[in-house]
Design a protein around this motif. Structure first.
Motif, short mmCIF file in Angstrom:
data_model
loop_
_atom_site.label_atom_id
_atom_site.label_comp_id
_atom_site.label_asym_id
_atom_site.label_seq_id
_atom_site.Cartn_x
_atom_site.Cartn_y
_atom_site.Cartn_z
N ARG A 147 0.82 -1.21 0.00
CA ARG A 147 0.00 0.00 0.00
C ARG A 147 0.86 1.26 0.00
N LEU A 148 1.96 1.22 0.76
CA LEU A 148 2.87 2.36 0.77
C LEU A 148 3.46 2.56 -0.62
N LEU A 149 3.78 1.45 -1.28
CA LEU A 149 4.32 1.52 -2.64
C LEU A 149 3.28 2.11 -3.59
N ALA A 150 2.04 1.64 -3.47
CA ALA A 150 0.97 2.13 -4.36
C ALA A 150 0.77 3.63 -4.16
N ALA A 151 0.78 4.05 -2.89
CA ALA A 151 0.60 5.47 -2.60
C ALA A 151 1.75 6.28 -3.18
N GLY A 152 2.96 5.75 -3.04
CA GLY A 152 4.13 6.46 -3.57
C GLY A 152 4.11 6.53 -5.09
N GLN A 153 3.70 5.44 -5.73
CA GLN A 153 3.62 5.44 -7.19
C GLN A 153 2.58 6.44 -7.68
N ALA A 154 1.46 6.52 -6.96
CA ALA A 154 0.42 7.48 -7.35
C ALA A 154 0.97 8.90 -7.27
N LEU A 155 1.77 9.17 -6.23
CA LEU A 155 2.31 10.53 -6.08
C LEU A 155 3.40 10.82 -7.11
N ASN A 156 4.16 9.79 -7.50
CA ASN A 156 5.13 9.98 -8.59
C ASN A 156 4.40 10.34 -9.88
N ARG A 157 3.32 9.59 -10.13
CA ARG A 157 2.52 9.83 -11.33
C ARG A 157 1.92 11.24 -11.28
N HIS A 158 1.50 11.64 -10.09
CA HIS A 158 0.96 12.99 -9.90
C HIS A 158 2.00 14.04 -10.29
N ARG A 159 3.20 13.86 -9.80
CA ARG A 159 4.27 14.82 -10.08
C ARG A 159 4.59 14.83 -11.58
N ASP A 160 4.74 13.63 -12.17
CA ASP A 160 5.08 13.55 -13.59
C ASP A 160 4.02 14.21 -14.46
N ALA A 161 2.75 13.91 -14.17
CA ALA A 161 1.66 14.47 -14.98
C ALA A 161 1.58 15.98 -14.80
N SER A 162 1.79 16.44 -13.56
CA SER A 162 1.75 17.87 -13.29
C SER A 162 2.82 18.59 -14.10
N GLU A 163 4.03 18.02 -14.14
CA GLU A 163 5.11 18.68 -14.87
C GLU A 163 4.93 18.55 -16.38
N ALA A 164 4.37 17.43 -16.83
CA ALA A 164 4.10 17.27 -18.26
C ALA A 164 3.04 18.27 -18.71
N ALA A 165 2.01 18.47 -17.88
CA ALA A 165 0.96 19.44 -18.21
C ALA A 165 1.56 20.84 -18.32
N ALA A 166 2.47 21.16 -17.41
CA ALA A 166 3.11 22.48 -17.44
C ALA A 166 3.96 22.62 -18.70
N ALA A 167 4.63 21.54 -19.11
CA ALA A 167 5.46 21.60 -20.32
C ALA A 167 4.60 21.83 -21.56
N ALA A 168 3.42 21.20 -21.60
CA ALA A 168 2.52 21.41 -22.74
C ALA A 168 2.02 22.85 -22.77
N ALA A 169 1.67 23.38 -21.59
CA ALA A 169 1.20 24.77 -21.52
C ALA A 169 2.32 25.73 -21.92
N GLN A 170 3.52 25.41 -21.48
CA GLN A 170 4.68 26.24 -21.80
C GLN A 170 4.93 26.24 -23.31
N ALA A 171 4.87 25.07 -23.91
CA ALA A 171 5.11 24.96 -25.36
C ALA A 171 4.08 25.77 -26.14
#
Lengths: 355, 355
Positions: free
Chosen positions: A287-311
């Motif tokens: 469960r700790l792993l699943a929670a951590g993976q979700a937060l990694n995905r959160h960070r990655d998607a957040s930064e990818a969204a910002a990169a698309a907006a920036q572009a």
């Protein structure tokens, strides 16, 4: 790996003390030095790092994070001057080495999303290859239809633009990392880690001090931060929260992501503290792993969204390109929302199953 | 309202027969004529229909749908020539009268979404007023900052573009509806409905025929269509299915919506059949209502997403406008996905609670 006192009259018998912390830090320092050697052997100095070099950098960052995290959580047990000088240097190193891979992963995530949004029937690996083939760096015009596959002109141009911008950023990050690894600043860190591999600067009382209160404090900081998250909202699918500022004129439109990023870091510190307590091996808590993976995905998607907006703010792009980037941005913001939902689900399970 | 045979030796005693159907059709025809009178009195001929006129059109369509649906479900009990001539005329009338309101609702939905995506703190009603104030028809340039409120230039321009296009479409639909209401085709329908209000062309055996098998067949068509929907996927939040073709070069990129639209129509037919069986009053089944509302939302979001994509194809728009329309399109496609999830939730409840 933990060296525990077995004297039955010792009140700390059987529990992890500063000795366990010292063993953990020595082991991580050894890992760090091994990764550094591997990195040098596998051509970290080549212009484009080979796969082994990428792995070596990943291992370097892995142990740097663990050393830094343990220094933070178990601060009172360590020489404070040494500890306070060490942490920012490890953070600098880890951050510098991580950027190149982050840009690469971000580009891959965005190109995959563009293909998914185009309804391409190809498998992920093929899609990325096709996308990379379709968007040769520096070419802004649409590729021939046969190469573009199922991508529209807008999606292909958006992919080419992201490819150009993120490849440039990655190349710069690569140069910066190489410079860092050759710098006197880096050699000073490496020397300190080499000393740490044999000699951990514990305080006098540390070897008999129970680690659990400090580990518990780290866990409490985590649970406090999680309690402050909008988990009730996150637990309702399709709450449309993550895109609320999708078109905001605010240049920093997603302050709502901050607390989640913070929880991601606190979760990591908690995990490392568990590793120290449990003798250095990775702690397998699904469960700790699943929670951590979700937060990694959160960070990655957040930064990818910002990169698309920036572009999309690039001057003189075609409307079709801007449209595709808008769809892509919204798609990644929904990934952010999905990751929050996944975290909420994983975390609720943990609470329910706790004794 | 149903006229049931109370002879205890009659095998159809206590069950709805063709007589109940006739009563239902007469009642709906009467409603139709009342709505038509209301529509004429409240100035259906004015260039911009007043609120009462909109209500009257809604009531007209409401009874037209019910008559048409009952003609379809209980076809074998009615004169087939009459029935087959009647249905397309009612569908034409209902479709023609519905378009104006559909364009108006679509514009409102899209402007509200633009404000939500801009992180505007205003309440929905205020937001629409502000959005309408900010995007005067025919002005494509950005409004002064004070008027735009929290909208970025891109969002404001996107709103202005949608306002222009959908207002034009609404105005055309209004003219078409007015022409339709003055046409000989319409008068022929109205005459037929007037006859229906007193005289339902039942077959000879209809008055003693049990309606339940035909109603059950309508329900079976519904459940069959629902069984063919990808409900397992829809039940997993954030499955990212609805946007899969968000950037597809296919001019008709969302064939995946078709089966859901079809279920929406079948659900309506089922509801009308229930009304006939239960003596004409509206059937209050909370779960059926929730499922129907989810499918309405699905249809509305699907069409709003298409309108945003269509607006983005306008020549010579600014990249910022196209970007905002891309975000808006993706947002509405996620509304589509959210509506499918809501339908799945509502429908599963229904199955579980069935005896």
């Amino acid at each position: 790996m933990a060296q525990q006192h077995l004297d039955p009259t010792d009140p700390t018998a059987g529990v992890a003390t500063g000795d366990a912390l010292a063993a953990y830090l020595r082991a991580q320092a050894t890992e760090f030095l091994r990764a550094l050697r591997l990195h040098r052997e596998t051509g970290g100095s080549q212009a484009s790092g080979a796969e082994e070099s990428v792995d070596a950098a990943r291992l370097l960052r892995r142990s740097a994070r663990r050393i830094s995290g343990s220094l933070h959580t178990f601060r009172p047990l360590l020489d404070s001057d040494w500890s306070e000088a060490m942490r920012p240097e490890l953070a600098w190193l880890s951050g510098t080495l991580g950027l190149e891979h982050a840009y690469e992963a971000r580009l891959e995530r965005l190109l995959l999303a563009l293909h998914r949004l185009s309804g391409a029937a190809t498998l992920p690996a093929q899609a990325v290859d096709a996308a990379l083939a379709a968007v040769p760096g520096g070419t802004s015009g649409p590729a021939p239809a046969s190469e573009r596959g199922n991508l529209t002109v807008g999606a292909a141009k958006a992919g080419a633009l992201l490819e150009r911008q993120l490849t440039l950023a990655r190349t710069r990050a690569h140069s910066t990392a190489l410079q860092a690894l050759g710098s006197s600043r880096f050699h000073a860190v490496a020397d300190k880690v080499a000393v740490l591999a044999s000699e951990v600067p514990l305080t006098l009382t540390a070897p008999t001090t129970d680690l659990r209160p400090l580990a518990a404090a780290a866990e409490e900081r985590l649970t406090d931060a999680i309690a402050a998250l909008p988990l009730v909202t996150a637990g309702h699918p399709y709450n449309a929260e993550a895109l609320v500022h999708g078109l905001s004129p605010d240049p920093s439109p997603h302050p709502q992501d901050g607390p989640w990023h913070q929880v991601r870091l606190l979760l990591r510190l908690h995990r490392y503290a568990c590793e120290v307590l449990h003798g250095g091996g990775p702690v397998v808590d699904v469960r700790l792993l699943a929670a951590g993976q979700a937060l990694n995905r959160h960070r990655d998607a957040s930064e990818a969204a910002a990169a698309a907006a920036q572009a999309a703010r690039t001057p003189r792009i075609a409307p079709a390109t801007a449209y595709a980037l808008g769809v892509l941005h919204a798609d990644q913001r929904h990934e952010v929302e999905a990751a929050r939902f996944a975290f909420q689900q994983a975390w609720q399970k943990q609470i329910i199953s706790a004794p």
